[in-house]
Design a protein around this motif. Sequence first.
Motif, PDB file in Angstrom:
ATOM      1  N   ARG A  60      43.997  12.833  46.909  1.00  0.00           N
ATOM      2  CA  ARG A  60      44.134  12.050  45.676  1.00  0.00           C
ATOM      3  C   ARG A  60      42.949  12.247  44.731  1.00  0.00           C
ATOM      4  N   ALA A  61      42.324  13.419  44.803  1.00  0.00           N
ATOM      5  CA  ALA A  61      41.174  13.700  43.939  1.00  0.00           C
ATOM      6  C   ALA A  61      41.564  14.472  42.688  1.00  0.00           C
ATOM      7  N   GLY A  62      42.849  14.784  42.531  1.00  0.00           N
ATOM      8  CA  GLY A  62      43.289  15.556  41.377  1.00  0.00           C
ATOM      9  C   GLY A  62      43.519  17.021  41.685  1.00  0.00           C
ATOM     10  N   SER A  63      43.597  17.364  42.973  1.00  0.00           N
ATOM     11  CA  SER A  63      43.725  18.776  43.341  1.00  0.00           C
ATOM     12  C   SER A  63      45.067  19.366  42.927  1.00  0.00           C
ATOM     13  N   THR A  64      46.118  18.543  42.857  1.00  0.00           N
ATOM     14  CA  THR A  64      47.415  19.067  42.426  1.00  0.00           C
ATOM     15  C   THR A  64      47.355  19.518  40.972  1.00  0.00           C
ATOM     16  N   LEU A  65      46.726  18.730  40.125  1.00  0.00           N
ATOM     17  CA  LEU A  65      46.572  19.105  38.718  1.00  0.00           C
ATOM     18  C   LEU A  65      45.787  20.409  38.592  1.00  0.00           C
ATOM     19  N   LEU A  66      44.698  20.524  39.325  1.00  0.00           N
ATOM     20  CA  LEU A  66      43.894  21.742  39.272  1.00  0.00           C
ATOM     21  C   LEU A  66      44.683  22.929  39.813  1.00  0.00           C
ATOM     22  N   PHE A  67      45.382  22.724  40.906  1.00  0.00           N
ATOM     23  CA  PHE A  67      46.184  23.792  41.512  1.00  0.00           C
ATOM     24  C   PHE A  67      47.273  24.272  40.555  1.00  0.00           C
ATOM     25  N   GLU A  68      48.012  23.335  39.970  1.00  0.00           N
ATOM     26  CA  GLU A  68      49.105  23.712  39.077  1.00  0.00           C
ATOM     27  C   GLU A  68      48.599  24.469  37.852  1.00  0.00           C
ATOM     28  N   THR A  69      47.391  24.155  37.425  1.00  0.00           N
ATOM     29  CA  THR A  69      46.818  24.853  36.274  1.00  0.00           C
ATOM     30  C   THR A  69      46.359  26.252  36.664  1.00  0.00           C
ATOM     31  N   LEU A  70      45.609  26.358  37.753  1.00  0.00           N
ATOM     32  CA  LEU A  70      45.125  27.672  38.186  1.00  0.00           C
ATOM     33  C   LEU A  70      46.269  28.589  38.605  1.00  0.00           C
ATOM     34  N   ALA A  71      47.354  28.013  39.106  1.00  0.00           N
ATOM     35  CA  ALA A  71      48.490  28.822  39.560  1.00  0.00           C
ATOM     36  C   ALA A  71      49.140  29.598  38.426  1.00  0.00           C
ATOM     37  N   GLN A  72      48.781  29.286  37.189  1.00  0.00           N
ATOM     38  CA  GLN A  72      49.353  29.983  36.044  1.00  0.00           C
ATOM     39  C   GLN A  72      48.559  31.224  35.639  1.00  0.00           C
ATOM     40  N   PHE A  73      47.472  31.508  36.337  1.00  0.00           N
ATOM     41  CA  PHE A  73      46.758  32.757  36.075  1.00  0.00           C
ATOM     42  C   PHE A  73      47.621  33.932  36.525  1.00  0.00           C
ATOM     43  N   PRO A  74      47.603  35.026  35.774  1.00  0.00           N
ATOM     44  CA  PRO A  74      48.565  36.109  36.014  1.00  0.00           C
ATOM     45  C   PRO A  74      48.437  36.798  37.362  1.00  0.00           C
ATOM     46  N   ASP A  75      47.251  36.827  37.941  1.00  0.00           N
ATOM     47  CA  ASP A  75      47.055  37.607  39.166  1.00  0.00           C
ATOM     48  C   ASP A  75      47.130  36.771  40.442  1.00  0.00           C
ATOM     49  N   LEU A  76      47.353  35.462  40.307  1.00  0.00           N
ATOM     50  CA  LEU A  76      47.322  34.603  41.486  1.00  0.00           C
ATOM     51  C   LEU A  76      48.717  34.387  42.074  1.00  0.00           C
ATOM     52  N   TRP A  77      48.756  34.382  43.396  1.00  0.00           N
ATOM     53  CA  TRP A  77      49.971  34.085  44.151  1.00  0.00           C
ATOM     54  C   TRP A  77      49.734  32.796  44.937  1.00  0.00           C
ATOM     55  N   THR A  78      50.764  31.986  45.060  1.00  0.00           N
ATOM     56  CA  THR A  78      50.676  30.746  45.829  1.00  0.00           C
ATOM     57  C   THR A  78      51.917  30.634  46.708  1.00  0.00           C
ATOM     58  N   ILE A  79      51.976  29.574  47.501  1.00  0.00           N
ATOM     59  CA  ILE A  79      53.224  29.288  48.217  1.00  0.00           C
ATOM     60  C   ILE A  79      54.004  28.200  47.484  1.00  0.00           C
ATOM     61  N   GLY A  80      53.520  27.784  46.317  1.00  0.00           N
ATOM     62  CA  GLY A  80      54.232  26.815  45.498  1.00  0.00           C
ATOM     63  C   GLY A  80      54.057  25.377  45.924  1.00  0.00           C
ATOM     64  N   ASP A  81      53.314  25.141  46.999  1.00  0.00           N
ATOM     65  CA  ASP A  81      53.157  23.786  47.516  1.00  0.00           C
ATOM     66  C   ASP A  81      51.977  23.783  48.479  1.00  0.00           C
ATOM     67  N   GLU A  82      51.838  22.693  49.236  1.00  0.00           N
ATOM     68  CA  GLU A  82      50.771  22.615  50.230  1.00  0.00           C
ATOM     69  C   GLU A  82      51.217  23.282  51.534  1.00  0.00           C
ATOM     70  N   SER A  83      50.249  23.611  52.376  1.00  0.00           N
ATOM     71  CA  SER A  83      50.538  24.469  53.536  1.00  0.00           C
ATOM     72  C   SER A  83      50.538  23.716  54.862  1.00  0.00           C
ATOM     73  N   HIS A  84      50.936  22.455  54.843  1.00  0.00           N
ATOM     74  CA  HIS A  84      50.943  21.662  56.081  1.00  0.00           C
ATOM     75  C   HIS A  84      51.728  22.364  57.189  1.00  0.00           C
ATOM     76  N   GLU A  85      52.977  22.716  56.900  1.00  0.00           N
ATOM     77  CA  GLU A  85      53.841  23.300  57.930  1.00  0.00           C
ATOM     78  C   GLU A  85      53.410  24.716  58.288  1.00  0.00           C
ATOM     79  N   ILE A  86      52.889  25.447  57.318  1.00  0.00           N
ATOM     80  CA  ILE A  86      52.476  26.824  57.600  1.00  0.00           C
ATOM     81  C   ILE A  86      51.342  26.844  58.615  1.00  0.00           C
ATOM     82  N   ILE A  87      50.356  25.978  58.431  1.00  0.00           N
ATOM     83  CA  ILE A  87      49.215  25.956  59.346  1.00  0.00           C
ATOM     84  C   ILE A  87      49.567  25.228  60.641  1.00  0.00           C
TER      85      ILE A  87
END
Length: 392
Positions: free
Chosen positions: A121-148
């Motif tokens: 609840r520190a604002g990481s979703t807002l930061l993530f959604e903004t950085l995810a718009q950089f052209p060279d970055l790839w994400t999984i579109g969400d958090e990685s609870h199940e992946i890890i």
Amino acid sequence: MLSTSKSSSRQLSSKQLLLARNKLKAKPQLNRNACYQVVENLELQKSYQRLLTLPKHLQVLQLFKSPSTLEEIQHYLPSEWETTETQIADIVQKLIDLELLKENFPLPKFTKPIFIVSAPRAGSTLLFETLAQFPDLWTIGDESHEIIEGIPELHPAARNFSSNRLTQDDVLPHIPTILTERFTRQLQDREARGYLNFPINERLPIIRFLEKTPKNALRIPFLKTVFPEALFVYLYREPRENISSLMEGWRSQRFPSYQFLSGWPYRQWCFLLTPGWESLQEASIVEIAAHQWYTANAYILDDLETLPQKSWHLVNYYDLIQDPKKTISQIAEFAQLRWDKHIEEILSQSLPVARRTLSEPSPDKWRKNEKEIEAVLPGLEPLLTRLKNKIS
């Protein structure tokens, strides 16, 4: 400055940002030139039971016990089947959708992956959604609870639910490859195009990866061992606002991490599972929230201070809200991210409300919990003193 009106969150008309905000995930599509194989523990998969009434699907699935292409398995289909190539392709796509078939593919190299670490609840979703718009970055579109935690050795159950803490000691020899593969299967670019949906010859062999999961506040040594080139963006939010938001999250019951923990008097535990959580059985919500804020930030600071300064960058949530363009520019310089017109467009307007926001943002929203929060602040002073030296 962060806008608090609903209309302002619709100002951004770009397709990419809407896709990110709506948490759309790219679904794997059949690649006719790729090799596929049945998933591990096939019979234990819930969707496997659905095939018992689909004999053709079940028979096709068995043909992929060893890595095979669509063309290869067609040679082994029963001669009495009057099935077209398109129909077989539809069956294979259905098996992919049911997550019973997975593509065998060469793993891309994750170069200088970026992990946002913060308290919940520190604002990481807002930061993530903004950085995810950089052209060279790839994400999984969400958090990685199940992946890890889908890797049994990394689930807290393997440590008797002591906490979400992972260190270099948890990096068993097979973990880096498995974790990279699990991330790769869900990779998507800023337009929500799945990495595995690109033709094989168009897939990038080297990618920049962006990830944020609040539990990673307790996993920095683990992540740095798995990804030696990892960069960390530490998002700090002052305790009054952050603790109040955690309290709101606990009360909403929308953020359960684990249910029916042994020794925990309530049905569910929310947010990251901190070391020492067992001592909070009789604690109030504000005390639990303060403990999570303190523990997350203390572990982040302790772990980052063991790394070279060039490996991490501190961001104050207040700066992100007050001057997003300057703050994002500093992150881009730190992480060597390529700037383009799309990023310029996003940062020329008010940042939208993040998708995990529970109520309208307001700088004074925390005051509804002011009396409770002020009572726990003295216990946070040692860490606040350390943080002030970093932030000033």
